[in-house]
Design a protein around this motif. Structure first.
Motif, PDB file in Angstrom:
ATOM      1  N   ASP A  68      11.284  51.382  40.274  1.00 40.70           N
ATOM      2  CA  ASP A  68      10.730  52.502  39.629  1.00 40.70           C
ATOM      3  C   ASP A  68      10.107  53.146  40.315  1.00 40.70           C
ATOM      4  O   ASP A  68       9.022  52.415  39.917  1.00 40.70           O
ATOM      5  CB  ASP A  68      11.273  52.734  37.942  1.00 40.70           C
ATOM      6  CG  ASP A  68      12.217  52.182  37.889  1.00 40.70           C
ATOM      7  OD1 ASP A  68      13.546  51.769  37.689  1.00 40.70           O
ATOM      8  OD2 ASP A  68      12.658  51.884  35.915  1.00 40.70           O
ATOM      9  N   THR A  69      10.495  54.104  39.866  1.00 45.69           N
ATOM     10  CA  THR A  69       9.195  55.155  40.362  1.00 45.69           C
ATOM     11  C   THR A  69       8.781  56.462  39.003  1.00 45.69           C
ATOM     12  O   THR A  69       9.716  56.842  38.609  1.00 45.69           O
ATOM     13  CB  THR A  69       8.930  56.213  41.533  1.00 45.69           C
ATOM     14  OG1 THR A  69       9.108  55.254  42.977  1.00 45.69           O
ATOM     15  CG2 THR A  69       7.600  56.995  41.547  1.00 45.69           C
ATOM     16  N   PHE A  70       7.764  56.353  38.123  1.00 49.33           N
ATOM     17  CA  PHE A  70       6.936  57.530  37.711  1.00 49.33           C
ATOM     18  C   PHE A  70       5.903  58.222  37.711  1.00 49.33           C
ATOM     19  O   PHE A  70       5.024  57.386  38.551  1.00 49.33           O
ATOM     20  CB  PHE A  70       6.425  56.365  36.730  1.00 49.33           C
ATOM     21  CG  PHE A  70       7.374  55.240  35.462  1.00 49.33           C
ATOM     22  CD1 PHE A  70       8.010  55.941  34.225  1.00 49.33           C
ATOM     23  CD2 PHE A  70       7.956  54.484  36.145  1.00 49.33           C
ATOM     24  CE1 PHE A  70       9.101  55.018  33.827  1.00 49.33           C
ATOM     25  CE2 PHE A  70       8.297  53.673  35.753  1.00 49.33           C
ATOM     26  CZ  PHE A  70       9.484  53.370  34.169  1.00 49.33           C
ATOM     27  N   VAL A  71       6.440  59.435  37.948  1.00 52.80           N
ATOM     28  CA  VAL A  71       5.134  60.344  37.761  1.00 52.80           C
ATOM     29  C   VAL A  71       4.356  60.750  36.500  1.00 52.80           C
ATOM     30  O   VAL A  71       5.480  61.323  35.609  1.00 52.80           O
ATOM     31  CB  VAL A  71       5.789  61.756  39.232  1.00 52.80           C
ATOM     32  CG1 VAL A  71       4.984  62.379  39.066  1.00 52.80           C
ATOM     33  CG2 VAL A  71       6.017  60.909  40.373  1.00 52.80           C
ATOM     34  N   PHE A  72       3.184  60.780  35.734  1.00 50.72           N
ATOM     35  CA  PHE A  72       3.168  60.816  34.668  1.00 50.72           C
ATOM     36  C   PHE A  72       2.695  62.227  34.299  1.00 50.72           C
ATOM     37  O   PHE A  72       1.651  62.701  35.757  1.00 50.72           O
ATOM     38  CB  PHE A  72       1.826  60.088  33.956  1.00 50.72           C
ATOM     39  CG  PHE A  72       2.713  58.660  34.240  1.00 50.72           C
ATOM     40  CD1 PHE A  72       3.443  58.372  33.041  1.00 50.72           C
ATOM     41  CD2 PHE A  72       2.645  57.639  35.237  1.00 50.72           C
ATOM     42  CE1 PHE A  72       4.583  57.321  33.046  1.00 50.72           C
ATOM     43  CE2 PHE A  72       2.967  56.063  34.753  1.00 50.72           C
ATOM     44  CZ  PHE A  72       4.100  56.169  34.345  1.00 50.72           C
ATOM     45  N   GLY A  73       2.634  63.215  33.336  1.00 54.71           N
ATOM     46  CA  GLY A  73       2.045  64.369  33.707  1.00 54.71           C
ATOM     47  C   GLY A  73       1.725  64.405  31.270  1.00 54.71           C
ATOM     48  O   GLY A  73       0.934  63.458  31.561  1.00 54.71           O
ATOM     49  N   ALA A  74       1.306  65.333  31.774  1.00 57.76           N
ATOM     50  CA  ALA A  74       0.049  65.662  30.208  1.00 57.76           C
ATOM     51  C   ALA A  74       1.305  64.744  28.936  1.00 57.76           C
ATOM     52  O   ALA A  74       2.242  64.842  28.785  1.00 57.76           O
ATOM     53  CB  ALA A  74      -0.453  66.918  29.804  1.00 57.76           C
TER      54      ALA A  74
END
Length: 114
Positions: free
Chosen positions: A92-98
């Motif tokens: 999995d790849t996660f891109v986190f934001g606010a």
């Protein structure tokens, strides 16, 4: 106070293992996207549908994290899942934001047993 990517992910895994879709959705926003080979789920409603199907398949399965590699707001995760009828290797790849997961990709290889 906004959570760090590690805090968001830790909560995400706890909810996933508990098969608690409502709690899992706390980690996504209305504009979040989940991308898999089966298609794209957008927003919390789409992600709810995707994880509701997945949680049924996770019954009696053992989940193991093989590696976690963070760089700022991005996480690369390698994992395995062992269920009575099948085993899965996944990335999995996660891109986190606010305070949320903005984008998650799931790539997996399912191997039937027996």
């Amino acid at each position: 106070m906004a959570r760090t990517p590690q805090q968001i992910f830790d909560h995400h895994i706890e909810a996933l293992i508990a098969r608690d879709v409502d709690e899992l959705l706390v980690d996504y926003a209305d504009d979040s996207v989940l991308i898999t080979a089966a298609g794209v789920a957008q927003g919390t409603a789409g992600i709810r549908a995707a994880f509701s199907q997945l949680s049924a398949a996770l019954a009696d399965a053992a989940f193991e994290i093989k590696s976690q590699t963070y760089h700022e707001d991005v996480l690369l995760l390698e994992w395995t899942l062992d269920a009575p009828a099948f085993a899965v290797d996944g990335v999995d790849t996660f891109v986190f934001g606010a305070d949320s997961i903005r984008v998650q990709t799931i790539s997996q290889q399912v191997r039937p047993k027996g």
